[in-house]
Design a protein around this motif. Structure first.
Motif, PDB file in Angstrom:
ATOM      1  N   PRO A 154       0.756  -1.339   0.063  1.00 50.37           N
ATOM      2  CA  PRO A 154       0.081  -0.050  -0.100  1.00 50.37           C
ATOM      3  C   PRO A 154       0.876   1.561   0.021  1.00 50.37           C
ATOM      4  O   PRO A 154       0.483   2.151  -0.678  1.00 50.37           O
ATOM      5  CB  PRO A 154      -0.889  -0.308   1.211  1.00 50.37           C
ATOM      6  N   GLN A 155       1.876   1.473   0.670  1.00 51.11           N
ATOM      7  CA  GLN A 155       2.565   2.486   0.935  1.00 51.11           C
ATOM      8  C   GLN A 155       3.417   3.014  -0.574  1.00 51.11           C
ATOM      9  O   GLN A 155       3.471   3.974  -0.974  1.00 51.11           O
ATOM     10  CB  GLN A 155       3.825   2.559   1.861  1.00 51.11           C
ATOM     11  N   MET A 156       3.858   1.720  -1.257  1.00 47.88           N
ATOM     12  CA  MET A 156       4.261   1.886  -2.615  1.00 47.88           C
ATOM     13  C   MET A 156       3.318   2.462  -3.531  1.00 47.88           C
ATOM     14  O   MET A 156       3.514   3.356  -4.448  1.00 47.88           O
ATOM     15  CB  MET A 156       5.106   0.726  -3.104  1.00 47.88           C
ATOM     16  N   GLN A 157       2.272   2.018  -3.636  1.00 54.55           N
ATOM     17  CA  GLN A 157       0.778   2.293  -4.396  1.00 54.55           C
ATOM     18  C   GLN A 157       0.600   3.655  -4.111  1.00 54.55           C
ATOM     19  O   GLN A 157       0.089   4.418  -5.004  1.00 54.55           O
ATOM     20  CB  GLN A 157      -0.288   1.273  -4.100  1.00 54.55           C
ATOM     21  N   ASP A 158       0.639   4.236  -2.897  1.00 60.15           N
ATOM     22  CA  ASP A 158       0.329   5.718  -2.530  1.00 60.15           C
ATOM     23  C   ASP A 158       1.303   6.574  -3.060  1.00 60.15           C
ATOM     24  O   ASP A 158       0.859   7.438  -3.675  1.00 60.15           O
ATOM     25  CB  ASP A 158       0.383   5.812  -1.049  1.00 60.15           C
ATOM     26  N   ARG A 159       2.488   6.174  -3.283  1.00 61.12           N
ATOM     27  CA  ARG A 159       3.492   7.194  -3.647  1.00 61.12           C
ATOM     28  C   ARG A 159       3.526   7.086  -5.124  1.00 61.12           C
ATOM     29  O   ARG A 159       3.450   8.153  -5.904  1.00 61.12           O
ATOM     30  CB  ARG A 159       4.902   6.536  -3.308  1.00 61.12           C
ATOM     31  N   LEU A 160       2.972   5.969  -5.667  1.00 62.83           N
ATOM     32  CA  LEU A 160       2.769   5.958  -7.315  1.00 62.83           C
ATOM     33  C   LEU A 160       1.376   6.604  -7.578  1.00 62.83           C
ATOM     34  O   LEU A 160       1.702   7.436  -8.441  1.00 62.83           O
ATOM     35  CB  LEU A 160       2.493   4.502  -7.733  1.00 62.83           C
ATOM     36  N   ARG A 161       0.497   6.541  -6.837  1.00 66.22           N
ATOM     37  CA  ARG A 161      -0.849   7.416  -7.139  1.00 66.22           C
ATOM     38  C   ARG A 161      -0.435   8.845  -7.031  1.00 66.22           C
ATOM     39  O   ARG A 161      -0.921   9.635  -8.108  1.00 66.22           O
ATOM     40  CB  ARG A 161      -1.888   6.897  -6.070  1.00 66.22           C
ATOM     41  N   ALA A 162       0.187   9.369  -6.064  1.00 68.26           N
ATOM     42  CA  ALA A 162       0.662  10.790  -5.981  1.00 68.26           C
ATOM     43  C   ALA A 162       1.173  11.345  -7.367  1.00 68.26           C
ATOM     44  O   ALA A 162       1.000  12.106  -7.759  1.00 68.26           O
ATOM     45  CB  ALA A 162       1.497  10.865  -4.791  1.00 68.26           C
ATOM     46  N   TYR A 163       2.340  10.454  -7.649  1.00 67.22           N
ATOM     47  CA  TYR A 163       3.051  10.967  -8.962  1.00 67.22           C
ATOM     48  C   TYR A 163       1.970  11.028 -10.111  1.00 67.22           C
ATOM     49  O   TYR A 163       1.945  12.028 -10.834  1.00 67.22           O
ATOM     50  CB  TYR A 163       4.164   9.801  -9.255  1.00 67.22           C
TER      51      TYR A 163
END
Length: 329
Positions: free
Chosen positions: A191-200
């Motif tokens: 989830p934390q990696m997906q959050d960073r990707l979603r923000a980008y």
């Protein structure tokens, strides 16, 4: 000296000595004077009870299991030291283990920890640990997850604002005039990696810009991330700025940039800090997660659960800091 020898010297029973050593003098109806006499003698001779024997007598191991992805990396290593420091103040010792992102290994580690009768577990889960976590919750094992969640599982959790901090990082690149911003991240569903990707993705979409995205693999050890990033940069010469989703991905990216002699032409920002990033020329800006605050919150949450196993679950999100270095962006 053994408990038998202490009992013989003081002319009391072994059970009396054992009760005093394990803090059960009052429960065993031992007089205050007798209990103090035994404690004084134990202190005089410097007797230390065997940890295993004491845990069997008290039913408490005074140990906590700490399970992370890689205890040797620049994120989990410092957090582990802080967690150990804070737990020691509560007279708990820590057993460490690393999953290396392997779900099967992670399940085995949890089982081993429980067999060793740890009193609680602090866990940075892999992406397929739902069964193990739900089993611990059902068994009322005091548990705190940190760094990454398991979707739709209610438990104690401490994390940081991955999405908001990543938005700030990408927006900063745009504010500095970089127009074609790429992102390099790991091939993970955490989830934390997906959050960073979603923000980008959302920042670029809102600004009407195209994504330039590269996934690299680290934990599987398949392929060379430096080679993959080098090929990606060669294929996309229009990229003028890069957001790296982790500091170790950033290091691979810097090696690739050096091979291409593009260190001075690319704007770079990364999630998570490393001391070496400050020593680079130009220095590298980053999202800095508050490691000690995370550790302190994790320990506080676990101690509360140890003291009250029926305490409602809690979630704490701690803000990260955008560290802009003067000689970089």
């Amino acid at each position: 000296m053994s408990i038998s020898e202490i009992a013989k010297h003081l002319n009391v029973s072994k059970s009396t000595v054992s009760l005093v050593i394990n803090g059960k003098a009052e429960e065993g109806r031992i007089s205050k004077a007798s209990a103090q006499r035994i404690r004084d003698y134990i202190e005089e001779i410097g007797y230390k009870p065997n940890a295993l024997a004491k845990s069997l007598a008290t039913g408490k191991s005074r140990t906590i299991g700490l399970i992370v992805e890689n205890i040797g990396d620049s994120f989990f290593g410092p957090i582990a030291l802080h967690i150990e420091e804070y737990l020691r103040k509560h007279e708990y010792q820590v057993l460490y283990s690393s999953t290396m992102g392997d779900n099967t290994l992670a399940a085995e580690i949890v089982q081993t920890m429980l067999e060793k009768q740890v009193e609680g577990i602090i866990l940075a889960p892999t992406d397929a640990m739902r069964t193990e976590v739900e089993h611990m919750l059902k068994s009322k094992v005091p548990l705190v997850l940190f760094d990454r969640k398991i979707p739709n599982v209610q438990t104690n959790y401490v994390g940081t604002d991955n999405y908001e901090a990543s938005r700030q990082a990408v927006e900063h690149l745009l504010q500095q005039g970089y127009e074609r911003i790429g992102m390099v991240t790991i091939d993970s569903q955490q989830p934390q990696m997906q959050d960073r990707l979603r923000a980008y993705r959302e920042v670029l979409s809102e600004d009407g810009r195209e994504e330039q995205l590269l996934y690299v693999s680290f934990l599987a050890r398949s392929g060379d991330p430096v080679d993959a990033i080098t090929k990606w940069l060669k294929k996309n010469p229009q990229i003028d700025g890069v957001f790296f989703s982790t500091n170790y991905v950033c290091i691979a990216g810097l090696k690739a940039m050096r091979k291409l002699d593009r260190e001075q032409t690319l704007g770079v920002i990364t999630f998570d800090d490393l001391e070496v990033l400050e020593l680079m020329r130009p220095q590298i800006s980053c999202v800095r997660q508050p490691l000690e605050k995370i550790a302190k919150a994790v320990v506080q949450m676990l101690i509360e659960q140890l003291n009250d196993r029926d305490k409602p679950f809690n979630e704490k999100i701690i803000k990260s800091k955008l560290q802009i270095r003067e000689s970089s962006l």
